[in-house]
Design an enzyme around this catalytic site. Sequence first.
Site, mmCIF file in Angstrom:
data_model
loop_
_atom_site.group_PDB
_atom_site.id
_atom_site.type_symbol
_atom_site.label_atom_id
_atom_site.label_comp_id
_atom_site.label_asym_id
_atom_site.label_seq_id
_atom_site.Cartn_x
_atom_site.Cartn_y
_atom_site.Cartn_z
ATOM 1 N N HIS A 1 0.824 -1.207 0.000
ATOM 2 C CA HIS A 1 0.000 0.000 0.000
ATOM 3 C C HIS A 1 0.862 1.263 0.000
ATOM 4 O O HIS A 1 2.018 1.257 0.429
ATOM 5 C CB HIS A 1 -0.922 0.011 1.226
ATOM 6 C CG HIS A 1 -0.176 0.072 2.529
ATOM 7 N ND1 HIS A 1 0.295 1.247 3.062
ATOM 8 C CD2 HIS A 1 0.191 -0.902 3.392
ATOM 9 C CE1 HIS A 1 0.911 0.999 4.209
ATOM 10 N NE2 HIS A 1 0.866 -0.304 4.421
ATOM 11 N N GLU B 1 -1.982 -7.054 7.216
ATOM 12 C CA GLU B 1 -0.671 -6.989 7.857
ATOM 13 C C GLU B 1 -0.651 -7.923 9.063
ATOM 14 O O GLU B 1 -1.704 -8.335 9.572
ATOM 15 C CB GLU B 1 -0.378 -5.539 8.281
ATOM 16 C CG GLU B 1 0.960 -5.329 8.980
ATOM 17 C CD GLU B 1 2.160 -5.727 8.120
ATOM 18 O OE1 GLU B 1 2.339 -6.939 7.892
ATOM 19 O OE2 GLU B 1 2.921 -4.834 7.718
#
Length: 198
Positions: free
Chosen positions: A10, A90
């Site tokens: 990202h 994550e």
Amino acid sequence: MSAPVYLVRHGQSEWNVLRLTQGQTAHPRLTDLGRQQAHTSAALISDALGAGDVAEVRVLSSDLVRALETAEVIAEALGAEVVTDPRLREQHLGDLEGRSYEETWAAAEEHDWSDPALPIAGGESLLAVRERMVACLQELDPDVCHVVVSHGDAIRTALSHVKGEAAHRAEWVDVPNGSVACLGSEIVWLGVADKTGG
């Protein structure tokens, strides 16, 4: 020959700027720079696809906001839709989430990294992250190009698998915001001259 798989981290998030540990904290959004990085990632992938014969592109993303916003930019550029998968999140970093980078690094020095099954700060172990990332990648249709938007630590565990390395013994790989790794017979970083194969 299998279609390419692009692993994308990202773009820069609000918490990256604040130097706060995110883990699975969902709400931090992209900054203006993060959006620019997402557009750059999209352009790199588009250029790479332009050199080949790809009939279909699918975009998969972590459901955390910073990844989803990145994926939406890429999907729009490639004429695709985004499908979210929580396995691409994550690493859950437990009590460290929301703390400063400095606090997290201090805690990391106390962690027993020789045990990949040991959860970090009450969160998730390296082995658990790797298992869910690998499971997601193994389900991809090999005849379809995929763009997979995820996060730094999660991507590192996937790369260690691709390279046949144990997650806790793999060489550290820097995965900057907006970086793109193409998985094939080798790992090729798009637009990053000094990272080919690493």
